[in-house]
Design a protein around this motif. Structure first.
Motif, PDB file in Angstrom:
ATOM      1  N   THR A   1      12.662   2.794 -16.372  1.00  0.00           N
ATOM      2  CA  THR A   1      12.870   1.781 -15.318  1.00  0.00           C
ATOM      3  C   THR A   1      12.616   2.047 -14.336  1.00  0.00           C
ATOM      4  O   THR A   1      13.155   3.135 -13.598  1.00  0.00           O
ATOM      5  N   ASN A   2      12.340   0.914 -13.123  1.00  0.00           N
ATOM      6  CA  ASN A   2      12.913   0.928 -12.152  1.00  0.00           C
ATOM      7  C   ASN A   2      13.572   0.371 -11.256  1.00  0.00           C
ATOM      8  O   ASN A   2      14.570   0.745 -10.390  1.00  0.00           O
ATOM      9  N   GLY A   3      15.465   0.590 -12.236  1.00  0.00           N
ATOM     10  CA  GLY A   3      16.611   0.714 -12.304  1.00  0.00           C
ATOM     11  C   GLY A   3      17.108  -1.067 -11.378  1.00  0.00           C
ATOM     12  O   GLY A   3      18.221  -1.072 -11.004  1.00  0.00           O
TER      13      GLY A   3
ATOM     14  N   GLY B   1       5.525   1.038 -19.960  1.00  0.00           N
ATOM     15  CA  GLY B   1       3.944  -0.081 -20.149  1.00  0.00           C
ATOM     16  C   GLY B   1       3.820   0.155 -18.556  1.00  0.00           C
ATOM     17  O   GLY B   1       4.275   0.180 -17.133  1.00  0.00           O
ATOM     18  N   PHE B   2       3.288  -1.647 -17.994  1.00  0.00           N
ATOM     19  CA  PHE B   2       2.425  -1.312 -16.942  1.00  0.00           C
ATOM     20  C   PHE B   2       3.536  -2.497 -15.858  1.00  0.00           C
ATOM     21  O   PHE B   2       3.022  -3.962 -15.237  1.00  0.00           O
ATOM     22  N   GLY B   3       4.592  -2.559 -16.274  1.00  0.00           N
ATOM     23  CA  GLY B   3       5.794  -3.734 -15.860  1.00  0.00           C
ATOM     24  C   GLY B   3       7.322  -3.481 -15.990  1.00  0.00           C
ATOM     25  O   GLY B   3       7.584  -2.253 -16.712  1.00  0.00           O
ATOM     26  N   GLU B   4       7.882  -3.218 -15.883  1.00  0.00           N
ATOM     27  CA  GLU B   4       8.954  -3.599 -15.998  1.00  0.00           C
ATOM     28  C   GLU B   4       9.645  -4.218 -17.234  1.00  0.00           C
ATOM     29  O   GLU B   4      10.117  -4.979 -16.836  1.00  0.00           O
TER      30      GLU B   4
ATOM     31  N   ARG C   1       4.727  -7.896 -16.117  1.00  0.00           N
ATOM     32  CA  ARG C   1       5.832  -8.052 -14.502  1.00  0.00           C
ATOM     33  C   ARG C   1       6.509  -6.913 -14.325  1.00  0.00           C
ATOM     34  O   ARG C   1       6.463  -6.082 -15.287  1.00  0.00           O
ATOM     35  N   CYS C   2       6.596  -6.737 -12.678  1.00  0.00           N
ATOM     36  CA  CYS C   2       7.463  -6.080 -12.184  1.00  0.00           C
ATOM     37  C   CYS C   2       7.975  -6.448 -10.852  1.00  0.00           C
ATOM     38  O   CYS C   2       7.586  -7.718 -10.426  1.00  0.00           O
ATOM     39  N   SER C   3       9.328  -6.538 -10.802  1.00  0.00           N
ATOM     40  CA  SER C   3      10.519  -6.507  -9.619  1.00  0.00           C
ATOM     41  C   SER C   3      10.025  -5.894  -8.800  1.00  0.00           C
ATOM     42  O   SER C   3      10.879  -5.652  -7.052  1.00  0.00           O
ATOM     43  N   ALA C   4       9.111  -4.799  -8.501  1.00  0.00           N
ATOM     44  CA  ALA C   4       8.259  -3.822  -7.430  1.00  0.00           C
ATOM     45  C   ALA C   4       6.762  -3.748  -6.968  1.00  0.00           C
ATOM     46  O   ALA C   4       5.956  -4.934  -8.168  1.00  0.00           O
ATOM     47  N   ASN C   5       6.202  -3.415  -6.108  1.00  0.00           N
ATOM     48  CA  ASN C   5       4.726  -3.538  -6.204  1.00  0.00           C
ATOM     49  C   ASN C   5       4.591  -1.688  -5.213  1.00  0.00           C
ATOM     50  O   ASN C   5       3.710  -1.670  -4.386  1.00  0.00           O
ATOM     51  N   CYS C   6       4.567  -0.755  -6.039  1.00  0.00           N
ATOM     52  CA  CYS C   6       4.859   0.308  -5.832  1.00  0.00           C
ATOM     53  C   CYS C   6       3.253   0.613  -4.876  1.00  0.00           C
ATOM     54  O   CYS C   6       1.797   0.436  -6.369  1.00  0.00           O
ATOM     55  N   ILE C   7       2.934   1.277  -4.008  1.00  0.00           N
ATOM     56  CA  ILE C   7       2.268   1.318  -4.122  1.00  0.00           C
ATOM     57  C   ILE C   7       0.791   2.824  -4.754  1.00  0.00           C
ATOM     58  O   ILE C   7      -0.246   2.586  -4.097  1.00  0.00           O
ATOM     59  N   PHE C   8       1.519   3.557  -5.177  1.00  0.00           N
ATOM     60  CA  PHE C   8       1.062   4.292  -6.040  1.00  0.00           C
ATOM     61  C   PHE C   8       0.829   4.204  -7.864  1.00  0.00           C
ATOM     62  O   PHE C   8       0.068   4.759  -9.007  1.00  0.00           O
ATOM     63  N   CYS C   9       1.171   2.413  -7.980  1.00  0.00           N
ATOM     64  CA  CYS C   9       1.004   1.386  -9.334  1.00  0.00           C
ATOM     65  C   CYS C   9       0.051   2.139  -9.976  1.00  0.00           C
ATOM     66  O   CYS C   9      -1.199   1.575  -8.965  1.00  0.00           O
ATOM     67  N   ILE C  10      -0.246   2.581 -11.391  1.00  0.00           N
ATOM     68  CA  ILE C  10      -1.176   2.990 -11.093  1.00  0.00           C
ATOM     69  C   ILE C  10      -1.795   1.563 -12.278  1.00  0.00           C
ATOM     70  O   ILE C  10      -3.140   1.297 -12.382  1.00  0.00           O
ATOM     71  N   ARG C  11      -0.729   0.487 -11.703  1.00  0.00           N
ATOM     72  CA  ARG C  11      -1.741  -1.130 -12.124  1.00  0.00           C
ATOM     73  C   ARG C  11      -2.271  -1.538 -11.143  1.00  0.00           C
ATOM     74  O   ARG C  11      -4.061  -2.278 -11.692  1.00  0.00           O
ATOM     75  N   ASP C  12      -2.753  -0.697  -9.897  1.00  0.00           N
ATOM     76  CA  ASP C  12      -3.763  -1.375  -9.363  1.00  0.00           C
ATOM     77  C   ASP C  12      -4.824  -0.336  -9.425  1.00  0.00           C
ATOM     78  O   ASP C  12      -5.756  -0.938  -8.404  1.00  0.00           O
TER      79      ASP C  12
END
Ligand code: SF4
Length: 206
Positions: free
Chosen positions: A111-113, A82-85, A31-42
């Protein structure tokens, strides 16, 4: 109860940890509180050949059981990543950090801070410090809130300011701190470096 183990795999959970650069990386949430356009999860299921998509989040017992079965001395440091925050599971981060510090390990949090925004009732930096966290690596990602919001699409308001404040407080608390940006994004690397250095943090392009 751990049923079956293959490398960092726990049956029914997925890849709890993976190795790289002589470090042990922990994957405790997707899980993450962001959805970065460069996130490797995508664009990928994992890195270094490990599938980081968790079937379910590992419990604290599963994490400590697994860590207890490893020879931790062969790693330079243990890194929450990992794959999340990771700080979405803040109490797990604290408990595992404590456990690792009791065993003499160096512990880093990637962390995304956003932790203080995620847990407004807590004092996240002092709790991390108290748990013994050695280092934070905070994703700065952009030189301005406007660019950050476009690139990272945070779920919470004022995430950019919260991320800067998180880093400032980490530096103040004496936690070794660095800020990072992703090199291929259209961001001003020099401005980002200045933001990090002005805050007393190191800087790294990843
Ligand atoms: S903060 Fe990290 S995990 Fe979350 S969306 Fe951005 S790159 Fe992905």
């Amino acid at each position: 109860m751990i049923e079956e183990e293959v490398n960092g795999d726990i049956a029914g959970v997925g890849t709890l940890y993976y190795e790289g650069h002589d470090n042990l990386y922990l994957n405790i949430t997707n899980r993450c509180s962001a959805n970065c356009i460069f996130c490797i999860r995508d664009i990928s299921d994992g890195i270094y050949g490990y599938d980081l998509r968790l079937k379910k989040e590992p419990s604290i017992d599963e994490i400590l059981d697994k860590l207890g079965s490893l020879d931790l001395n062969k790693y330079r440091e243990v890194v929450f990543t990992g794959f999340g925050e990771p700080t979405i599971r803040f109490d797990v981060v604290l408990e595992v950090t404590n456990w690792l510090k009791e065993r003499g390990m160096k512990v880093r949090l990637d962390t995304n801070g956003h932790a203080q925004l995620l847990h407004p009732e807590r004092n996240v930096i002092s709790e991390l410090k108290e748990a013994g966290l050695d280092e934070v690596s905070v994703s700065l990602n952009a030189e301005s809130k406007e660019i950050y919001d476009k690139l990272c699409q945070p779920a919470l308001k004022n995430a950019y300011e919260a991320m800067l404040e998180f880093t400032k407080e980490a530096v103040k608390a004496g936690i070794e701190s660095r800020m990072t940006v992703v090199g291929f994004n259209d961001v001003d690397i020099l401005k980002c470096e200045k933001i990090a250095h002005d805050m007393g943090a190191a800087f790294h392009v990843r």
